[in-house]
Motif scaffolding. Structure first.
Motif: not given
Length: 518
Positions: A134, A179, A182-184, A187, A239
């Motif tokens: 990112k 981002e 949480t995308s990897a 949440h 996570y």
């Protein structure tokens, strides 16, 4: 040498012979040389990104100068040479003299240092997002703009405007990292984490790099090796994509400044993924492994391989060799607790926002405290333990970063089914706290400053600086800050910030609570 970038700096003024952190003058000189090379690169690039290779070096170079990250002068020299090569590709630039960094008008030096230290903190966040794929071009370009500005002269008003602009950019950077994480990894969800170490081989992993933990979990799967987090790695347990590994067992020890005592005699290797490395004692130096930007002379470093994969075989083999404890061993936190909770990031808290709002309206929650930030060794940090213990039973304590180890094993009970202490994550997760505060303000149709919310922060290193600048850029006022005020802030600059934002240095828990609660 001269260094006053962290809270423990000698005499509250600056380290001039050896760093209190453990770095010697040669490392300090190399860090200054690297900083000047990055200023020159930004000048040669005319204040904007010239390309991916230079961008990577800009982030990595700034990150390498954060306190307790890289103590290896040879690795810092390698970075200097790479930065100079990139600068020459752009046609070079006028040299920036090292003495210009610290020898200047006291106010100009203060403002320059505040921006520089904030950018070092933001570089850590940007780096973590970068390795997860990112990036944001506006953030990258601001590194060049900011470093170019550090090499220039500015009026006080111009410098203060730059600091506020930087604070807003750092908010973007924290959102980008949120981002990325949480995308990897999903949440975070509220999770109870034991402090018991089970018998058999194990590895302790510390720092902030969740991708390193993921790769270590993958490579140890089915090998009879348990993984325990330490320090800022504790929030990893929340996570979903990490907690699904059954051999991610629990948390070992407390905050970073206790590692020389806590790691002594432990029959397991320790993997340092980011900052908060203290010079290892001889009794366990052979069990210390570093990776990423972290470095220490004569410790084994795990470099990145093809496709970003690291080979943690040396760490795994060391764990098998050492064998771990022959029987289960129960450890406790500072206050005697045997388990802690984590995972109350923005998604989890906002998922029960209706309960929080209802409890506030009903008077069940009369105040919310955010007690967070960096921990450290300076006397007086027990303030935060006593403060939390003395918070009223009709209040909630949100926390993040390693300062929470002063009180996160306390059982303060619950309000409306929610624990009174809620750990929102790493210092990297300050974005979660900002989002929650903003959403609560919307719900009550007021500003964040009008909420029954008080920020009581502890600072230590440069990531705390960039977070503070973001809070100020958002015009958040009445922050309580401690245990000391930053040495790099001149009295004039400090007066401006106090007048504009009503920053208050902590005093005693009783006095501050009385002032906050009226």
């Amino acid at each position: 040498m001269f260094c006053f970038q962290c809270e423990q700096t000698a005499g509250g003024k600056g380290c001039t012979k050896v760093g209190v952190c453990g770095k010697d003058a040669s490392v300090a000189q190399k860090q200054d040389e690297l900083t000047c090379a990055l200023i020159e690169l930004a000048r040669a690039a005319d204040g904007k990104s010239p390309g991916p290779e230079a961008d990577k070096l800009m982030m990595e170079g700034l990150f390498a100068t954060v306190t307790n990250v890289n103590f290896d002068p040879n690795r810092i020299q390698e970075l200097i040479e790479l930065v100079k090569t990139e600068k020459e590709k752009l046609g070079g630039a006028e040299d920036f003299p090292q003495d210009k960094l610290w020898d200047d008008d006291v106010n100009a030096r203060s403002l320059r240092s505040t921006l520089l230290f904030g950018m070092r903190g933001m570089a850590a966040y940007a780096w973590h997002a970068h390795i997860l794929g990112k990036e944001d071009k506006d953030i990258i370009n601001w590194f060049y703009k900011g470093m170019k500005a550090i090499g220039e002269d500015h009026s006080t008003d111009e410098a203060l405007n730059l600091l506020m602009e930087f604070g807003n950019v750092n908010l973007q950077c924290m959102a980008l990292l949120d981002e990325a994480n949480t995308s990897a990894f999903g949440h975070p969800v509220p999770t109870t984490v034991p402090m018991k170490v089970e018998k058999g081989p194990f590895i302790i992993i510390t720092g902030h790099d969740l991708l390193d933990l993921k790769q270590l979990l993958e490579q140890t799967e089915g090998k009879g090796i348990n993984i325990y987090t330490h320090g800022e790695m504790l929030p990893a347990h929340g996570y979903p994509e990490l907690k699904k590994y059954p051999h991610l067992k629990g948390n070992f020890g407390t905050a970073w400044q206790n590692q020389q005592r806590e790691f002594d005699g432990v029959p397991a290797p320790i993997l340092f993924t980011t900052n908060c490395l203290m010079p290892p004692k001889a009794s366990y130096a052979d069990r210390v492994f570093t990776t990423g930007v972290v470095g220490y002379p004569q410790t084994q470093h795990i470099s990145e391989g093809k496709n970003g994969i690291k080979d943690f075989s040396p760490v795994i083999n060391k764990a098998l060799e050492l064998g771990g404890y022959p029987e289960d061993k129960i450890f406790t936190g500072i206050n005697g607790g045997t388990e802690v909770m984590t995972g109350f990031a923005r998604n989890a808290v906002l998922g029960v926002a209706d309960k929080v709002i209802e409890a506030v309206k009903a008077g069940d929650i009369k105040h919310i405290f955010l007690v967070g930030g960096c921990d450290g060794a300076r006397p007086g940090r027990n303030y935060y333990t006593e403060f939390v213990k003395k918070t009223p039973k009709d209040s909630v304590v949100l926390t993040l970063a390693c300062g929470k180890y002063r009180f996160n094993d306390l059982d303060l009970g619950k309000i409306g089914g929610l624990p009174r202490i809620m750990d929102m994550g790493q210092c990297n997760d300050a974005y979660s706290a900002i989002v929650v505060a903003t959403e609560l303000a919307k719900a009550f149709n007021c500003s964040v400053n009008d909420l029954p919310l008080t920020l009581v922060l502890s600072w230590y290193e440069q990531k705390a600086v960039c977070i503070l600048l973001t809070l100020l850029a958002l015009n958040i006022k009445n922050i309580y800050l401690g245990p000391t005020l930053p040495a790099f802030l001149s009295q004039d600059v400090l007066n401006v910030l106090v007048e504009k934002f009503n920053i208050t240095q902590i005093s005693t828990p009783d006095e501050d609570l009385k002032k906050i609660l009226g």
